[in-house]
Design an enzyme around this catalytic site. Structure first.
Site, PDB file in Angstrom:
ATOM      1  N   ILE A 171      21.726 -11.667  66.958  1.00  0.00           N
ATOM      2  CA  ILE A 171      21.860 -12.406  68.214  1.00  0.00           C
ATOM      3  C   ILE A 171      22.783 -13.611  68.032  1.00  0.00           C
ATOM      4  O   ILE A 171      23.652 -13.882  68.874  1.00  0.00           O
ATOM      5  CB  ILE A 171      20.460 -12.856  68.715  1.00  0.00           C
ATOM      6  CG1 ILE A 171      19.578 -11.629  69.001  1.00  0.00           C
ATOM      7  CG2 ILE A 171      20.568 -13.746  69.957  1.00  0.00           C
ATOM      8  CD1 ILE A 171      20.094 -10.684  70.068  1.00  0.00           C
ATOM      9  N   GLY A 230      11.546 -13.868  70.031  1.00  0.00           N
ATOM     10  CA  GLY A 230      10.613 -13.718  68.908  1.00  0.00           C
ATOM     11  C   GLY A 230       9.710 -14.920  68.692  1.00  0.00           C
ATOM     12  O   GLY A 230       8.726 -14.829  67.963  1.00  0.00           O
ATOM     13  N   SER A 284      12.706 -11.636  75.879  1.00  0.00           N
ATOM     14  CA  SER A 284      13.198 -10.674  74.884  1.00  0.00           C
ATOM     15  C   SER A 284      14.235  -9.771  75.550  1.00  0.00           C
ATOM     16  O   SER A 284      14.449  -9.821  76.759  1.00  0.00           O
ATOM     17  CB  SER A 284      12.034  -9.841  74.357  1.00  0.00           C
ATOM     18  OG  SER A 284      11.587  -8.956  75.369  1.00  0.00           O
ATOM     19  N   CYS A 285      14.853  -8.919  74.755  1.00  0.00           N
ATOM     20  CA  CYS A 285      15.933  -8.074  75.285  1.00  0.00           C
ATOM     21  C   CYS A 285      15.436  -7.161  76.412  1.00  0.00           C
ATOM     22  O   CYS A 285      16.035  -7.104  77.489  1.00  0.00           O
ATOM     23  CB  CYS A 285      16.561  -7.256  74.164  1.00  0.00           C
ATOM     24  SG  CYS A 285      15.375  -6.480  73.051  1.00  0.00           S
ATOM     25  N   GLN A 341      20.122  -3.819  73.376  1.00  0.00           N
ATOM     26  CA  GLN A 341      19.277  -4.926  72.904  1.00  0.00           C
ATOM     27  C   GLN A 341      20.032  -6.035  72.191  1.00  0.00           C
ATOM     28  O   GLN A 341      19.613  -7.186  72.213  1.00  0.00           O
ATOM     29  CB  GLN A 341      18.140  -4.398  72.017  1.00  0.00           C
ATOM     30  CG  GLN A 341      18.503  -4.112  70.563  1.00  0.00           C
ATOM     31  CD  GLN A 341      19.143  -2.752  70.359  1.00  0.00           C
ATOM     32  OE1 GLN A 341      19.268  -1.972  71.294  1.00  0.00           O
ATOM     33  NE2 GLN A 341      19.545  -2.444  69.132  1.00  0.00           N
TER      34      GLN A 341
HETATM   35  N1  LIG Z   1      17.843  -7.990  67.444  1.00  0.00           N
HETATM   36  C1  LIG Z   1      17.633  -7.834  68.737  1.00  0.00           C
HETATM   37  O1  LIG Z   1      17.904  -6.782  69.290  1.00  0.00           O
HETATM   38  C2  LIG Z   1      17.054  -8.989  69.544  1.00  0.00           C
HETATM   39  C3  LIG Z   1      17.177  -8.933  70.946  1.00  0.00           C
HETATM   40  C4  LIG Z   1      16.700 -10.018  71.712  1.00  0.00           C
HETATM   41  C5  LIG Z   1      16.077 -11.087  71.093  1.00  0.00           C
HETATM   42  N2  LIG Z   1      15.945 -11.099  69.731  1.00  0.00           N
HETATM   43  C6  LIG Z   1      15.312 -12.293  69.128  1.00  0.00           C
HETATM   44  O2  LIG Z   1      16.355 -13.116  68.598  1.00  0.00           O
HETATM   45  C7  LIG Z   1      15.863 -13.807  67.442  1.00  0.00           C
HETATM   46  C8  LIG Z   1      16.775 -13.502  66.263  1.00  0.00           C
HETATM   47  O3  LIG Z   1      16.723 -12.094  66.007  1.00  0.00           O
HETATM   48  P1  LIG Z   1      17.896 -11.353  65.216  1.00  0.00           P
HETATM   49  O4  LIG Z   1      17.682  -9.894  65.440  1.00  0.00           O
HETATM   50  O5  LIG Z   1      19.210 -11.965  65.555  1.00  0.00           O
HETATM   51  O6  LIG Z   1      17.495 -11.698  63.706  1.00  0.00           O
HETATM   52  P2  LIG Z   1      18.418 -11.591  62.401  1.00  0.00           P
HETATM   53  O7  LIG Z   1      17.491 -11.383  61.254  1.00  0.00           O
HETATM   54  O8  LIG Z   1      19.546 -10.629  62.610  1.00  0.00           O
HETATM   55  O9  LIG Z   1      19.063 -13.058  62.307  1.00  0.00           O
HETATM   56  C9  LIG Z   1      18.327 -14.199  61.990  1.00  0.00           C
HETATM   57  C10 LIG Z   1      19.224 -15.108  61.164  1.00  0.00           C
HETATM   58  O10 LIG Z   1      18.570 -16.370  60.998  1.00  0.00           O
HETATM   59  C11 LIG Z   1      18.836 -16.810  59.681  1.00  0.00           C
HETATM   60  N3  LIG Z   1      17.860 -17.837  59.315  1.00  0.00           N
HETATM   61  C12 LIG Z   1      16.613 -17.690  58.795  1.00  0.00           C
HETATM   62  N4  LIG Z   1      16.038 -18.900  58.627  1.00  0.00           N
HETATM   63  C13 LIG Z   1      16.931 -19.835  59.079  1.00  0.00           C
HETATM   64  C14 LIG Z   1      16.922 -21.239  59.197  1.00  0.00           C
HETATM   65  N5  LIG Z   1      15.862 -21.953  58.807  1.00  0.00           N
HETATM   66  N6  LIG Z   1      18.015 -21.850  59.738  1.00  0.00           N
HETATM   67  C15 LIG Z   1      19.101 -21.156  60.119  1.00  0.00           C
HETATM   68  N7  LIG Z   1      19.168 -19.794  60.028  1.00  0.00           N
HETATM   69  C16 LIG Z   1      18.094 -19.150  59.519  1.00  0.00           C
HETATM   70  C17 LIG Z   1      18.769 -15.531  58.829  1.00  0.00           C
HETATM   71  O11 LIG Z   1      19.441 -15.693  57.588  1.00  0.00           O
HETATM   72  C18 LIG Z   1      19.498 -14.548  59.761  1.00  0.00           C
HETATM   73  O12 LIG Z   1      20.903 -14.536  59.544  1.00  0.00           O
HETATM   74  C19 LIG Z   1      14.402 -13.380  67.261  1.00  0.00           C
HETATM   75  O13 LIG Z   1      13.581 -14.305  67.947  1.00  0.00           O
HETATM   76  C20 LIG Z   1      14.364 -12.028  67.971  1.00  0.00           C
HETATM   77  O14 LIG Z   1      13.074 -11.696  68.423  1.00  0.00           O
HETATM   78  C21 LIG Z   1      16.450 -10.084  68.943  1.00  0.00           C
END
Ligand SMILES: NC(=O)c1ccc[n+]([C@@H]2O[C@H](COP(=O)([O-])OP(=O)(O)OC[C@H]3O[C@@H](n4cnc5c(N)ncnc54)[C@H](O)[C@@H]3O)[C@@H](O)[C@H]2O)c1
Length: 339
Positions: A12, A112, A141-142, A301
């Site tokens: 994201i 999340g 969420s998505c 998503q």
């Molecule tokens: N993946 C999807 O399809 C999707 C869709 C909608 C919403 N979300 C939500 O978006 C959020 C992120 O999901 P994602 O899929 O992008 O996760 P992801 O694991 O791809 O990315 C998370 C990133 O955060 C970094 N990170 C961890 N701790 C950190 C910190 N303290 N400071 C800075 N960076 C840090 C990680 O290294 C990673 O690069 C979650 O809340 C998830 O529920 C995800």
């Protein structure tokens, strides 16, 4: 220029950074992460189009040892911006909030996190005005983002007292290994959180639903059954959806056979990473059940929440104070239009 930072440069976060950079009235100050993940390595290989800040200063060498330039710490980034878009791994946003509070920096959290992380549970089309001037917003969420786009559009046109749905949920994102190599469907406890979230944002709609995890990665599909206050039919629903910039009407007849066709089409359009901001509704899926109407929508998503996140920046920082003007600006810069 509203100054924006992104925490978490994952699925994201990368897309939020691109989305903010595309806004003519916002400045992306930088992105923060903790480790040389693949997106961070790709950022470096692309010549650092965005400045990278480390969220764990004592582990800065994890990045610099790999030749990845670091422009400062997350704490410094937070002080430089008007608002943070927090897209860190679920649960980390709540911890980062302490930092945002310390410097009175506004923040937008992702699906999340738990709802109590924010003052307002936000959707650009359904409750933009609730976000105006708010300090902490949480995005849906998505699935919920896409679902609410569709239900809100129908609600504004003909009123929606009730909806029920089945959500066919992709189990992982493309490239994920942490969910295993699966070949099974898994049924969740009902009602699904998406139906409950919809009721939090649109309390006048009674919503319920069942969610089934499926071993695919290119998009979820939701099939809502919608009870309307005023009479509706297929033509009226198509009119509502065609008028909505973030809803794309597609046809089986044209070759859009399912989620994979939409992912391929986004790549054929040349969209970065095969992203699509719009949800899609299949014209041939629209069907009446008595006076209720049913249809199938595709939720891409990885990209669907980006526009509503940018709406949240606009609302929180009062760049615009109405849903019409706020969502219109976001759409203009992301080149999203009704078709
Ligand atoms: N993946 C999807 O399809 C999707 C869709 C909608 C919403 N979300 C939500 O978006 C959020 C992120 O999901 P994602 O899929 O992008 O996760 P992801 O694991 O791809 O990315 C998370 C990133 O955060 C970094 N990170 C961890 N701790 C950190 C910190 N303290 N400071 C800075 N960076 C840090 C990680 O290294 C990673 O690069 C979650 O809340 C998830 O529920 C995800």
């Amino acid at each position: 220029m509203t100054k924006v930072g992104v925490a978490g440069y994952g699925v994201i976060g990368q897309r939020l950074a691109d989305g903010v950079a595309a806004q003519g009235d916002m400045e992306l100050v930088g992105v923060a992460d903790v480790a040389p993940t693949l997106p961070v390595r790709a950022l470096a290989e692309r010549g650092m189009p965005y400045k990278l800040f480390t969220a764990v200063p004592e582990k800065k060498n994890l990045l610099t040892d790999e030749g990845i330039p670091v422009s400062g710490t997350l704490e410094e980034l937070v002080q430089e911006v008007d608002i943070m878009l927090d897209a860190t791994s679920a649960g980390i946003g709540a911890k980062n909030k302490e930092l945002y509070q310390k410097y009175n920096t506004k923040a937008v959290f992702q699906g999340g996190e738990t709802n109590d992380v924010a003052d307002v549970f936000f959707h650009g089309y359904a409750n933009f005005e609730k976000g105006v001037g708010a300090d902490y917003l949480k995005l849906t969420s998505c699935n919920t983002t896409g679902l609410i786009r569709a239900i809100d559009a129908i609600d504004r046109a003909v009123g929606v007292p009730r909806t029920a749905m089945t959500i066919i949920r992709r189990v992982a994102d493309p490239g994920d290994y942490h969910r295993g190599l699966t070949n099974a469907l898994k049924v969740d406890h009902a009602p699904s959180h998406q139906a409950e979230d919809l009721m939090t944002i649109m309390p006048h709609v009674a919503a319920t639903g069942i969610l089934i995890h499926t071993p695919v990665t290119h998009g979820h599909i939701i099939t809502p059954v919608v009870t309307t206050r005023d009479k509706i039919n297929k033509e009226k629903l198509l009119e509502i959806f065609h008028a909505h910039p973030r809803i794309r009407v597609v046809r089986l007849e044209d070759g859009f056979l399912g989620n994979a066709s939409l992912f391929k089409y986004a790549r054929d359009l040349g969209n970065p990473r095969g992203d699509m901001y719009e949800i899609a509704v299949w014209e041939e899926s629209i069907v009446m059940s008595g006076d209720d109407i049913m249809f199938a929508i595709n939720i891409p998503q990885e990209a669907v929440v980006i526009p509503e996140n940018i709406d949240a920046v606009r609302a929180a920082t009062k760049m615009q104070t109405t849903r019409e003007t706020g969502t219109a600006k976001t759409n203009e810069y992301l080149k999203i239009k009704a078709r």
